[in-house]
Design a protein around this motif. Structure first.
Motif, PDB file in Angstrom:
ATOM      1  N   ASP A  33       0.821  -1.205   0.000  1.00 13.09           N
ATOM      2  CA  ASP A  33       0.000   0.000   0.000  1.00 13.09           C
ATOM      3  C   ASP A  33       0.859   1.259   0.000  1.00 13.09           C
ATOM      4  O   ASP A  33       0.485   2.282  -0.577  1.00 13.09           O
ATOM      5  CB  ASP A  33      -0.919   0.010   1.227  1.00 13.09           C
ATOM      6  CG  ASP A  33      -2.058  -0.986   1.108  1.00 13.09           C
ATOM      7  OD1 ASP A  33      -2.374  -1.386  -0.029  1.00 13.09           O
ATOM      8  OD2 ASP A  33      -2.613  -1.392   2.139  1.00 13.09           O
ATOM      9  N   ARG A  34       2.001   1.179   0.620  1.00 10.06           N
ATOM     10  CA  ARG A  34       2.851   2.366   0.766  1.00 10.06           C
ATOM     11  C   ARG A  34       3.723   2.613  -0.469  1.00 10.06           C
ATOM     12  O   ARG A  34       3.899   3.741  -0.898  1.00 10.06           O
ATOM     13  CB  ARG A  34       3.722   2.229   2.010  1.00 10.06           C
ATOM     14  CG  ARG A  34       4.528   3.481   2.347  1.00 10.06           C
ATOM     15  CD  ARG A  34       5.217   3.325   3.688  1.00 10.06           C
ATOM     16  NE  ARG A  34       4.256   3.176   4.763  1.00 10.06           N
ATOM     17  CZ  ARG A  34       3.660   4.197   5.384  1.00 10.06           C
ATOM     18  NH1 ARG A  34       3.922   5.433   5.005  1.00 10.06           N
ATOM     19  NH2 ARG A  34       2.809   3.991   6.348  1.00 10.06           N
ATOM     20  N   TYR A  35       4.300   1.536  -1.022  1.00 10.16           N
ATOM     21  CA  TYR A  35       5.298   1.700  -2.081  1.00 10.16           C
ATOM     22  C   TYR A  35       4.830   1.235  -3.457  1.00 10.16           C
ATOM     23  O   TYR A  35       5.538   1.428  -4.445  1.00 10.16           O
ATOM     24  CB  TYR A  35       6.582   0.952  -1.703  1.00 10.16           C
ATOM     25  CG  TYR A  35       7.234   1.488  -0.460  1.00 10.16           C
ATOM     26  CD1 TYR A  35       7.871   2.729  -0.476  1.00 10.16           C
ATOM     27  CD2 TYR A  35       7.192   0.776   0.729  1.00 10.16           C
ATOM     28  CE1 TYR A  35       8.459   3.238   0.674  1.00 10.16           C
ATOM     29  CE2 TYR A  35       7.784   1.279   1.881  1.00 10.16           C
ATOM     30  CZ  TYR A  35       8.421   2.505   1.851  1.00 10.16           C
ATOM     31  OH  TYR A  35       8.998   3.006   2.977  1.00 10.16           O
ATOM     32  N   GLY A  36       3.672   0.600  -3.539  1.00 10.83           N
ATOM     33  CA  GLY A  36       3.151   0.156  -4.827  1.00 10.83           C
ATOM     34  C   GLY A  36       3.528  -1.281  -5.136  1.00 10.83           C
ATOM     35  O   GLY A  36       4.612  -1.738  -4.770  1.00 10.83           O
ATOM     36  N   PRO A  37       2.634  -2.020  -5.839  1.00 12.06           N
ATOM     37  CA  PRO A  37       2.857  -3.445  -6.045  1.00 12.06           C
ATOM     38  C   PRO A  37       3.997  -3.775  -7.007  1.00 12.06           C
ATOM     39  O   PRO A  37       4.724  -4.741  -6.800  1.00 12.06           O
ATOM     40  CB  PRO A  37       1.520  -3.950  -6.591  1.00 12.06           C
ATOM     41  CG  PRO A  37       0.860  -2.747  -7.171  1.00 12.06           C
ATOM     42  CD  PRO A  37       1.309  -1.592  -6.336  1.00 12.06           C
ATOM     43  N   LYS A  38       4.178  -2.989  -8.069  1.00 15.82           N
ATOM     44  CA  LYS A  38       5.212  -3.341  -9.051  1.00 15.82           C
ATOM     45  C   LYS A  38       6.592  -3.348  -8.419  1.00 15.82           C
ATOM     46  O   LYS A  38       7.382  -4.277  -8.609  1.00 15.82           O
ATOM     47  CB  LYS A  38       5.184  -2.368 -10.230  1.00 15.82           C
ATOM     48  CG  LYS A  38       6.249  -2.706 -11.276  1.00 15.82           C
ATOM     49  CD  LYS A  38       6.192  -1.787 -12.488  1.00 15.82           C
ATOM     50  CE  LYS A  38       7.285  -2.162 -13.497  1.00 15.82           C
ATOM     51  NZ  LYS A  38       7.243  -1.301 -14.703  1.00 15.82           N
ATOM     52  N   ARG A  39       6.891  -2.306  -7.668  1.00  6.49           N
ATOM     53  CA  ARG A  39       8.204  -2.219  -7.024  1.00  6.49           C
ATOM     54  C   ARG A  39       8.436  -3.393  -6.079  1.00  6.49           C
ATOM     55  O   ARG A  39       9.521  -3.974  -6.045  1.00  6.49           O
ATOM     56  CB  ARG A  39       8.305  -0.888  -6.258  1.00  6.49           C
ATOM     57  CG  ARG A  39       9.670  -0.609  -5.678  1.00  6.49           C
ATOM     58  CD  ARG A  39       9.679   0.718  -4.935  1.00  6.49           C
ATOM     59  NE  ARG A  39       9.253   1.825  -5.787  1.00  6.49           N
ATOM     60  CZ  ARG A  39       9.125   3.076  -5.358  1.00  6.49           C
ATOM     61  NH1 ARG A  39       9.355   3.368  -4.089  1.00  6.49           N
ATOM     62  NH2 ARG A  39       8.741   4.025  -6.186  1.00  6.49           N
ATOM     63  N   LEU A  40       7.393  -3.753  -5.335  1.00  4.33           N
ATOM     64  CA  LEU A  40       7.533  -4.855  -4.370  1.00  4.33           C
ATOM     65  C   LEU A  40       7.707  -6.197  -5.081  1.00  4.33           C
ATOM     66  O   LEU A  40       8.474  -7.055  -4.634  1.00  4.33           O
ATOM     67  CB  LEU A  40       6.320  -4.891  -3.444  1.00  4.33           C
ATOM     68  CG  LEU A  40       6.427  -4.093  -2.131  1.00  4.33           C
ATOM     69  CD1 LEU A  40       7.480  -4.682  -1.216  1.00  4.33           C
ATOM     70  CD2 LEU A  40       6.734  -2.625  -2.392  1.00  4.33           C
ATOM     71  N   TYR A  46       5.074 -11.584  -2.433  1.00  5.29           N
ATOM     72  CA  TYR A  46       4.412 -11.725  -3.731  1.00  5.29           C
ATOM     73  C   TYR A  46       2.890 -11.734  -3.667  1.00  5.29           C
ATOM     74  O   TYR A  46       2.227 -10.977  -4.388  1.00  5.29           O
ATOM     75  CB  TYR A  46       4.865 -12.966  -4.517  1.00  5.29           C
ATOM     76  CG  TYR A  46       4.063 -12.994  -5.791  1.00  5.29           C
ATOM     77  CD1 TYR A  46       4.366 -12.098  -6.802  1.00  5.29           C
ATOM     78  CD2 TYR A  46       2.884 -13.749  -5.895  1.00  5.29           C
ATOM     79  CE1 TYR A  46       3.555 -11.983  -7.915  1.00  5.29           C
ATOM     80  CE2 TYR A  46       2.073 -13.634  -7.012  1.00  5.29           C
ATOM     81  CZ  TYR A  46       2.414 -12.752  -8.011  1.00  5.29           C
ATOM     82  OH  TYR A  46       1.591 -12.620  -9.085  1.00  5.29           O
ATOM     83  N   HIS A  47       2.285 -12.596  -2.868  1.00  5.18           N
ATOM     84  CA  HIS A  47       0.830 -12.763  -2.950  1.00  5.18           C
ATOM     85  C   HIS A  47       0.063 -11.475  -2.653  1.00  5.18           C
ATOM     86  O   HIS A  47      -0.840 -11.116  -3.420  1.00  5.18           O
ATOM     87  CB  HIS A  47       0.375 -13.906  -2.041  1.00  5.18           C
ATOM     88  CG  HIS A  47       0.659 -15.259  -2.631  1.00  5.18           C
ATOM     89  ND1 HIS A  47       1.767 -15.999  -2.276  1.00  5.18           N
ATOM     90  CD2 HIS A  47       0.000 -15.989  -3.556  1.00  5.18           C
ATOM     91  CE1 HIS A  47       1.768 -17.131  -2.965  1.00  5.18           C
ATOM     92  NE2 HIS A  47       0.722 -17.154  -3.742  1.00  5.18           N
ATOM     93  N   PRO A  48       0.368 -10.732  -1.576  1.00 10.95           N
ATOM     94  CA  PRO A  48      -0.353  -9.477  -1.395  1.00 10.95           C
ATOM     95  C   PRO A  48      -0.100  -8.484  -2.531  1.00 10.95           C
ATOM     96  O   PRO A  48      -1.010  -7.779  -2.961  1.00 10.95           O
ATOM     97  CB  PRO A  48       0.168  -8.930  -0.059  1.00 10.95           C
ATOM     98  CG  PRO A  48       1.133  -9.903   0.471  1.00 10.95           C
ATOM     99  CD  PRO A  48       1.248 -11.059  -0.450  1.00 10.95           C
ATOM    100  N   ALA A  49       1.134  -8.446  -3.052  1.00 11.73           N
ATOM    101  CA  ALA A  49       1.460  -7.493  -4.116  1.00 11.73           C
ATOM    102  C   ALA A  49       0.817  -7.903  -5.432  1.00 11.73           C
ATOM    103  O   ALA A  49       0.208  -7.078  -6.131  1.00 11.73           O
ATOM    104  CB  ALA A  49       2.981  -7.395  -4.280  1.00 11.73           C
TER     105      ALA A  49
END
Length: 424
Positions: free
Chosen positions: A69-76, A114-117
């Motif tokens: 939520d803070r840094y965005g899914p792609k980056r994670l 991975y799964h949450p992102a």
């Protein structure tokens, strides 16, 4: 209807990520067989080490969701891919079981992202969510099957297991390079209201939503998922090692050029491949019957299968192969059913958090059975190990039956009181 450009880009990126998470995850039990021989350690110690890495894979899901939520899914997801591959390079440099433990801990922490992102990216960026979720699931199942297949084949072809670990790390770096150049809008499917609703939770909101979840039927669903995770993780971790030790498999001989191949590993892979069919059938069942009824039936089958292993393992190669095929089908058929149960028994505003807890139950609590299994297999018997797995399945069946009875009583009471009020 075909996918638009943005949906296709997100689908390709998340499918690569999902397949590789399970590529790494399911190759570890194949290495476990080698580590037990290489480092001359007890099954109990090796089991605890592997269990800890797997536990972090699940327990990291909640903090990972906050980071997404803070840094965005792609980056994670990119960090996840690089981190998992780097963790396998740590394994490749390991000269002791304790160095292996460091590699597995690093893998568990990075894989937990991975799964949450991935699910967050699909839910906020994709218009055709159902289609992409379907392909996303298929990619995960492909990774589940290909990981141990690749590990087993490479261990047959290459003398050094460390080199095999390094080779398995390569696809993760390739996927990260692909992801860096992937161009998509991660919020294309969000309305402005949705974007506001999906802001990172404050600590107070997190605690409030968690309390709402665990004072509802979700508390029982969470327990059911945790028990299923205990069966799933214990079975899939030790089955390759157990298959290696069966006389029916040990007696198989090959020509000289195939010497050293491990038939048990490929029987194990066949179990994982059949799991794809189990997931498909389980998904279809959610459209036709209540998920609780389907879970009760499947838990009953899994209980019988656990109790049947010891008698079947003395019957010869064909019964063992058939057993593994049936086991793979029913083991993976549970997943769409309990995912549906989560959706049914949670409020929409806490849906993301509920799936975060789902992964904690499945992958965070589930690995406890690895430590239990290592203790039992190291000091007791295979029969006792499968008896414990049968107890997990029976517990899941009992919990699900209790939930179904409670829900039926609640529905009956609401119907009756509603009827009474309307007649008044």
């Amino acid at each position: 209807m075909g996918l638009n450009t943005n949906d296709r880009s997100i689908a390709g990126f998340t499918m690569a990520g999902h397949s590789l998470v399970h590529w790494f995850e399911t190759s570890i039990p194949i290495f476990l067989v080698v580590w037990l021989a290489e480092f001359d350690v007890s099954v109990a110690l090796a089991g605890i080490i592997v269990a800890f890495g797997y536990a972090l894979f699940g327990l990291g899901a909640l903090p990972a969701g906050v980071l997404v939520d803070r840094y965005g899914p792609k980056r994670l997801i990119l960090l996840c891919l690089v981190g998992m591959s780097a963790s396998f390079l740590v394994l490749a440099l390991s000269m002791s079981i304790y160095a292996v433990a460091v590699g597995l801990v690093c893998w568990g922490v990075t894989a937990s992202v991975y799964h949450p992102a991935g699910l967050a990216l699909i839910s906020t960026g994709v218009e055709e969510r159902g289609t992409v979720f379907a392909w996303h699931g298929i990619a995960g199942n492909a990774g589940i099957a290909l990981g141990p297949f690749a590990a087993a084949t490479l261990l047959f072809l290459v003398d050094q297991w460390q080199l095999v670990a390094a080779i398995l790390a390569v696809p993760g770096f390739i996927a990260a390079a692909y992801g860096l150049q992937a161009d998509f809008d991660p919020t294309a499917a969000e309305s402005e209201a949705d974007a506001e609703a999906n802001d990172a939770l404050s600590l107070g909101e997190f605690l409030t939503n968690s309390r709402v979840l665990f004072t509802s039927a979700f508390a029982v669903v969470f327990a059911i998922i945790a028990v299923e995770g205990l069966y799933y993780r214990g079975m899939l971790t030790y089955l390759p090692e157990i298959l290696h030790g069966l006389p029916a498999i040990g007696d198989i001989t090959f020509s000289t050029n195939l010497e050293g191949i491990s038939p048990g590993d490929y029987i194990y892979v066949s179990l994982l491949v059949v799991g794809m069919a189990g997931q498909y059938v389980g998904g279809k069942l959610t459209d036709r019957i209540r998920s609780e009824r389907g879970l009760i039936a499947i838990f009953a089958v899994l209980c019988v299968l656990a109790l049947a292993f010891v008698p079947i393992m003395s019957m010869g190669l064909v019964p063992i192969v058939l057993y593994c095929i049936v086991l793979g089908f029913f083991l993976f058929a549970t997943q769409p059913l309990y995912q549906d149960a989560v959706a049914v028994h949670t409020p929409a505003r806490a849906r993301g958090l509920s799936y975060g807890y789902t992964y904690v139950g499945k992958f965070g609590i589930g690995p406890v059975s690895i430590a239990i299994g290592g203790f039992i297999l190291g000091g007791f018997s295979t029969a006792l190990f499968f008896g414990v797995l049968a107890a997990f399945a029976f517990g899941g069946m009992a919990l699900t039956a209790g939930l179904l009875v409670a829900l039926n009583r609640t529905n009956w009471w609401q119907t009756t009181t509603g009827a009474t009020k309307s007649s008044d």
